[in-house]
Motif scaffolding. Structure first.
Motif, PDB file in Angstrom:
ATOM      1  N   HIS A 124       0.808  -1.231   0.000  1.00  0.00           N
ATOM      2  CA  HIS A 124       0.000   0.000   0.000  1.00  0.00           C
ATOM      3  C   HIS A 124       0.845   1.288   0.000  1.00  0.00           C
ATOM      4  O   HIS A 124       0.681   2.154  -0.866  1.00  0.00           O
ATOM      5  CB  HIS A 124      -0.896  -0.059   1.253  1.00  0.00           C
ATOM      6  CG  HIS A 124      -1.869   1.054   1.393  1.00  0.00           C
ATOM      7  ND1 HIS A 124      -3.199   0.935   1.055  1.00  0.00           N
ATOM      8  CD2 HIS A 124      -1.726   2.315   1.852  1.00  0.00           C
ATOM      9  CE1 HIS A 124      -3.828   2.064   1.302  1.00  0.00           C
ATOM     10  NE2 HIS A 124      -2.959   2.916   1.793  1.00  0.00           N
ATOM     11  N   HIS A 128       1.630   4.289  -2.662  1.00  0.00           N
ATOM     12  CA  HIS A 128       1.446   5.727  -2.398  1.00  0.00           C
ATOM     13  C   HIS A 128       2.690   6.509  -2.822  1.00  0.00           C
ATOM     14  O   HIS A 128       2.595   7.528  -3.510  1.00  0.00           O
ATOM     15  CB  HIS A 128       1.215   5.962  -0.900  1.00  0.00           C
ATOM     16  CG  HIS A 128      -0.226   5.991  -0.478  1.00  0.00           C
ATOM     17  ND1 HIS A 128      -1.209   6.661  -1.179  1.00  0.00           N
ATOM     18  CD2 HIS A 128      -0.856   5.449   0.602  1.00  0.00           C
ATOM     19  CE1 HIS A 128      -2.372   6.538  -0.553  1.00  0.00           C
ATOM     20  NE2 HIS A 128      -2.189   5.782   0.522  1.00  0.00           N
ATOM     21  N   ASP A 147      -0.991   8.105   6.139  1.00  0.00           N
ATOM     22  CA  ASP A 147      -2.445   7.998   6.002  1.00  0.00           C
ATOM     23  C   ASP A 147      -3.039   7.332   7.239  1.00  0.00           C
ATOM     24  O   ASP A 147      -2.394   7.274   8.303  1.00  0.00           O
ATOM     25  CB  ASP A 147      -2.818   7.258   4.708  1.00  0.00           C
ATOM     26  CG  ASP A 147      -2.442   5.784   4.747  1.00  0.00           C
ATOM     27  OD1 ASP A 147      -1.934   5.301   5.768  1.00  0.00           O
ATOM     28  OD2 ASP A 147      -2.668   5.100   3.726  1.00  0.00           O
ATOM     29  N   ASP A 346      -6.239   7.467  -1.298  1.00  0.00           N
ATOM     30  CA  ASP A 346      -6.177   6.090  -1.778  1.00  0.00           C
ATOM     31  C   ASP A 346      -6.568   5.915  -3.243  1.00  0.00           C
ATOM     32  O   ASP A 346      -6.189   4.918  -3.867  1.00  0.00           O
ATOM     33  CB  ASP A 346      -7.014   5.186  -0.872  1.00  0.00           C
ATOM     34  CG  ASP A 346      -6.306   4.965   0.461  1.00  0.00           C
ATOM     35  OD1 ASP A 346      -5.086   5.195   0.521  1.00  0.00           O
ATOM     36  OD2 ASP A 346      -6.971   4.568   1.430  1.00  0.00           O
TER      37      ASP A 346
END
Ligand SMILES: [Fe+2]
Length: 582
Positions: A124, A128, A147, A346
């Motif tokens: 993830h 990003h 985040d 996201d």
């Protein structure tokens, strides 16, 4: 070579397609299914990306998905043993995730076994970081992603050089600046997914009276060369219950369960219920929340600059939408240049995952810079004309005119100058949550009452939330105290004190404005509209707010027309057409 990036079963589901290193299309599913922050599987977004690239699903060489179930297994196992229900929820989402090949096949009515694309799972936060660095103008940069939570981490940092990223360290569950902000946002009586930016707006009305308490809620930590932080876990419950999130259903806005514990009201006073009035105490709490976020975020960035010796930084993750904190980077850290991708949250993971495959896995050289945000659907002159004709507005109290661009801009600028509110719909839809001049509502920034008028007639938002200016990039330094580009509305700068009276509508109570700097290259049509307004008034900016009314930003001409007819806008410009009331 064609790479499809998909953010699925997570908030802000989206798709992006990268062909030979060039971004061709990117869009959030919410623009199609009209559900704000929609999660689930972004079938329509994928269909749009393929259509725009002129490709069939079978012609996709790689599919990149921004989640890696094998990341941080020990941490996951540790918490799974403590929170079996949370582990079960995660397993359900994961089961959906591992079925992406099948979901793709189902969406395109084809046999999943015949899909020849290679599937990649990208962690993830690496997605990003890739979403920012690999489309930035920088050859070398420091990188920070922050985040709520993704793949059991909340924060990651490192460096990028050419076509490679190097990860330095990460902060894992349950410590998270995003969950810190969300938890206090809930405590302040804003329970909806995505309400954090409301509290950021509210913070400007208060003073950080509770900063000491907030320093206990988020603490500095020696982790990662002193670059880290940790939460005062007694103020939260997510580490005991698991953060409750609903990601699977495309038809619903995600829901984030309660994050704060009883210790938060014990320390800060009674939590506010959503319907209760906002008092000075709440504003001071919001101010303290923001002040502590800035201390930690800017502190991390300062250390990152010192450790890397780099002058440019790329930011991603939901925290990178904190434009107030971003605007302070230049004074608080050694960084001189900042890039925040327009879909820093996201949604941007689809781009990040795709570029991660292109550069980090396939080692292809850099060849693309994201200079604008217009990667969404567009509609031809004929499509717009037939939408207007079918609506019959011309015979129902409205005048429809087709005008040459110069004449249209002059009329539009004149109407804005006269205090009218205009819907402005042009070209391809914006990528990311901000309207940046293609799906915008524009108005006169010089009028003190314009904020109230816009709210009463169209937007129906909380009165404390600011509106933003779009300014001709070359004029930025004359009106704001910083002139570093902010093309995607991710920076708030102080308006020069002598200018504040001239543009009261987009100047927030603390004297800042969350500006969009507009260049002729990035959006010639919007630039020329603002230029026409400048020629008429001497002010090189318009007030810009997203073209919607408590819904996802309009995508199609029909939605623009519906929003125009439903609200009390004075005029609608859609392509070459001007629609006004008789
Ligand atoms: Fe994220």
């Amino acid at each position: 070579m064609n790479i499809l990036g998909i953010n699925a079963y997570h908030g802000n589901a989206s798709a992006a397609i990268v062909c030979d290193g060039r971004l061709v299309a990117a869009v959030e599913e919410e623009r199609f299914n009209r559900v704000k922050y929609a999660a689930g599987f972004p079938a329509q977004a994928i269909q749009y990306c393929l259509k725009t690239a002129g490709l069939k699903l079978q012609e996709i060489d790689h599919v990149a998905v921004p989640r890696n179930p094998y990341a941080r297994i020990p941490t996951k196992l540790f918490y799974a043993l403590q929170m079996p229900s949370f582990a079960r929820d995660r397993a359900k989402v994961l089961a959906k995730f591992t079925g992406i090949r099948e979901a793709l096949g189902a969406a395109f009515d084809s046999d999943p076994a015949k899909l020849t694309a290679k599937f990649h799972r990208i962690e993830h936060h690496q997605a990003h970081l890739a979403s920012a660095f690999f489309v930035s103008p920088f050859e070398r940069a420091a990188l920070l992603s922050a985040d709520g939570l993704g793949d059991f981490a909340s924060t990651m940092w490192g460096t990028g050089s050419g076509n490679r990223m190097k990860i330095a360290d990460a902060i894992t569950f349950p410590h998270s600046l995003g969950l810190y902000y969300s938890g206090v946002t809930q405590y302040l009586g804003f329970p909806k997914f995505g309400d954090e930016y409301k509290v950021m707006g509210l913070a400007a009305y208060g003073v950080p009276e509770y900063l000491d308490a907030f320093r206990d809620i988020v603490r500095f930590d020696a982790h990662g060369n002193g670059n880290g932080f940790r939460l005062g876990l007694e103020y939260f419950i997510h580490h005991r219950t698991g953060p409750e999130m609903s990601w699977a259903d495309a038809g619903k806005t995600p829901i984030l369960g309660r994050l704060f514990s009883e210790e938060m009201p014990r320390r800060l006073g009674r939590a506010r219920a959503p319907e209760e009035p906002l008092e000075q105490r709440h504003q001071n709490l919001a101010s303290s929340l923001q002040a502590r976020l800035e201390e930690v975020y800017l502190g991390m960035l300062k250390k990152l600059a010192e450790h890397t010796g780099l002058s440019a930084v790329c930011l991603a993750g939901g925290v990178a939408f904190n434009c107030v904190a971003n605007g302070k980077i230049f004074d608080s850290t050694p960084f001189e240049r900042v890039f925040v991708q327009p879909a820093a949250g996201d949604a941007g993971l689809s781009i990040g995952a795709a570029y991660y495959v292109w550069h980090q896995k396939l080692c292809k050289p850099r060849s693309f810079v994201m200079e604008h945000s217009y990667w969404g659907p567009e509609f031809s002159h004929e499509e717009i004309r037939s939408t207007i004709d079918a609506s019959d507005v011309g015979r129902n109290g409205y005048v429809v005119e087709e005008l040459h661009e110069d004449a249209l801009n002059k009329r539009a600028a004149g109407m804005i100058m006269d205090g009218k509110i205009l819907g402005w719909f042009q070209g391809r839809a914006e990528w990311g949550p901000r309207a940046l001049g293609n799906r915008s509502i524009v108005a006169d920034p010089r009028r003190p009452d314009m904020k109230e008028t816009l709210n009463r007639r169209i937007k129906h938002r909380e009165i404390f939330r600011p509106f933003a200016p779009s300014i001709l990039a070359d004029a930025t330094g004359e009106w704001f105290e910083k002139s570093h580009p902010s093309p995607f509305m991710t920076m708030a700068y102080s308006v020069r004190p002598k200018r504040r009276e001239q543009i009261p509508a987009p100047t927030h109570v603390d004297g800042t404005g969350r500006l969009q700097t507009v260049t002729r290259d990035a959006n010639p049509r919007y630039w020329r509209l603002i230029k026409a307004f400048e020629q008429a008034t001497g002010v090189p900016m318009v007030l810009n707010t997203s073209f919607n009314d408590n819904e996802p930003i309009v995508c199609k001409p029909q939605e623009a027309l519906d929003c125009f007819l439903r609200t009390q806008m004075d005029a609608l410009v859609v392509g070459d057409f001007l629609i006004t009331k008789k």
